[in-house]
Write an enzyme that holds these catalytic residues in place. Structure first.
Site, mmCIF file in Angstrom:
data_model
loop_
_atom_site.group_PDB
_atom_site.id
_atom_site.type_symbol
_atom_site.label_atom_id
_atom_site.label_comp_id
_atom_site.label_asym_id
_atom_site.label_seq_id
_atom_site.Cartn_x
_atom_site.Cartn_y
_atom_site.Cartn_z
ATOM 1 N N CYS A 82 0.875 -1.317 -0.059
ATOM 2 C CA CYS A 82 -0.193 -0.064 -0.137
ATOM 3 C C CYS A 82 0.672 1.346 -0.065
ATOM 4 C CB CYS A 82 -1.084 0.160 1.108
ATOM 5 S SG CYS A 82 -2.150 -1.317 1.333
ATOM 6 N N CYS A 200 -13.852 0.018 7.370
ATOM 7 C CA CYS A 200 -12.950 -0.655 6.541
ATOM 8 C C CYS A 200 -13.046 0.033 4.916
ATOM 9 C CB CYS A 200 -13.222 -2.277 6.157
ATOM 10 S SG CYS A 200 -13.379 -2.992 7.724
ATOM 11 N N HIS A 324 -9.375 2.519 -2.043
ATOM 12 C CA HIS A 324 -8.222 2.272 -1.906
ATOM 13 C C HIS A 324 -7.734 1.530 -3.143
ATOM 14 C CE1 HIS A 324 -4.464 1.432 -0.210
ATOM 15 N NE2 HIS A 324 -4.522 0.431 0.498
#
Length: 380
Positions: A82, A200, A324
């Site tokens: 990430c 989340c 994301h």
């Protein structure tokens, strides 16, 4: 010539979300062409490219650049979980600062639609994966440890989602633009105790790009934002003395970035930090020095990190609102820093923004507490 100033002179963004009918290459091409156009830069002026991607297979950067018309230059494909996008920006800044290149393109692109069913898992040889842990489960364990060590109420983690989704409602590029209440967050489907679904972030597709240039290349028509410093650190071995509920690699990267910029945490006006899960924002802001150890969650509840607060954190909505796409996230954060520092962020504009910080961290792997963490500091 060394230690040259580095400016962002062009940005490009494909809003994060589900782009089911758009391939990785097209996402990256769109962002890169937008950044080049904003910079007024022909493809032939690019001296090097740093391309961030995690899941797209070999040569993702070259495949994107073939559609942009950039050939023959050094291309570095960056995969650092990430933290990949932030790593690419860090490397590009160093390439210009050192005098190696004058103009560099950074592009981060990711196609995650259809890649995972449920939470992201690590490599099949990874110890947490063999134990049945997904990334939400690993973060949930950190949340439990943080609450145990600090006395924080587990339900208060929901306030991070409430804050960031409220910010996302003001961001036209956010994947989720509807505010949430604390009750809605806590009442959503359990994922890994204490984390619920709305604590989340969502997997997403998307791309972001930057054109970086040495100071002597910057022209009057540009609206430059300066990259003042950056840092990059990897994880350390876990064991009986590991302090779970913290982010040591992020603290190391932040220390490097502050030193390079000649600044401290007290100088930061706003920050875009890695909130893949609510606990992630909490441990990150503490590692970055924006809150004292064990105090970040209380600061969120008190409004210190909300727009108009002491240090707005994730005024864009963060990963919890934007989604994301792992390889694009860190580059997209620097696009957001640039937008804010230029004063053109619209409804989400942070007042008086002069210095901003972005941060990502890649999840734990094998016997390490993280894969990597990266920090970028920018200013005007």
């Amino acid at each position: 010539m060394t230690n040259r100033r580095v400016a962002v002179i062009g940005t490009g963004l494909v809003p994060f979300g589900k782009h089911e009918d758009t391939g990785l290459e097209e996402l990256g091409i769109t962002a890169a062409e937008a950044a080049l156009a904003e910079a007024g830069c022909e493809p032939g002026r690019i001296g090097a490219v740093f391309s961030s991607n995690v899941l797209g297979g070999g040569g993702a950067g070259q495949r994107i650049l073939a559609g942009v018309g950039v050939f023959g230059v050094p291309v570095v494909n960056v995969e650092n979980a990430c933290a990949s996008g932030t790593t690419a920006v860090h490397l590009a800044r160093l390439a210009i600062e050192s005098g190696r290149h004058d103009v560099v393109l950074v592009v981060g692109a990711e196609k995650m639609t259809g890649k995972f069913q449920g939470g992201i898992t690590l490599d099949r040889t990874d110890r947490p994966t063999l134990l049945g842990l997904t990334m939400p489960a690993i973060y949930a364990l950190n949340a439990q440890r943080y609450a145990h060590d600090t006395g924080a109420a587990l339900d208060d983690f929901a306030e991070v989602s409430v804050k960031n989704r409220a910010a996302g409602a003001r961001n036209p590029h956010a994947m989720f633009r509807q505010p949430l209440t604390r009750e809605e967050v806590l009442g959503s489907r359990p994922v890994a105790d204490p984390l619920t679904l709305l604590q989340c972030c969502a997997n997403a597709d998307g791309a972001a790009a930057l054109v970086l240039a040495a100071e002597h290349v910057v022209e009057s028509r540009h609206d430059p934002v300066w990259l003042l410093g950056s840092g990059l650190a990897s994880g350390t071995a876990t064991g009986p003395k590991t302090e779970f509920g913290t982010s040591r690699p992020s603290a190391l990267a932040a220390g490097q970035a502050y030193a390079a910029a000649g600044l401290t945490a007290a100088d930061i006006d706003f920050a875009e930090v890695h909130d893949a899960f609510t606990i992630g924002e909490i441990t990150s802001v503490e590692a970055l020095g924006l809150a004292s150890q064990g105090k970040a969650l209380a600061a969120v509840v008190a409004g210190e990190f909300s727009p108009g607060g002491r240090v707005p954190v994730n005024a864009s909505g963060g990963l919890l609102a934007k989604g994301h796409p792992v390889g694009a996230t860190g580059v997209g954060q620097v696009v957001e820093l640039t937008t804010q520092l230029r004063g053109v962020a619209g409804e989400r504009q942070v007042g008086g923004a002069r210095i901003g910080l972005s941060h990502t961290v890649g999840g734990g792997v094998a016997t390490l507490d993280a894969i990597a963490s990266g920090v970028v500091i920018a200013g005007v």
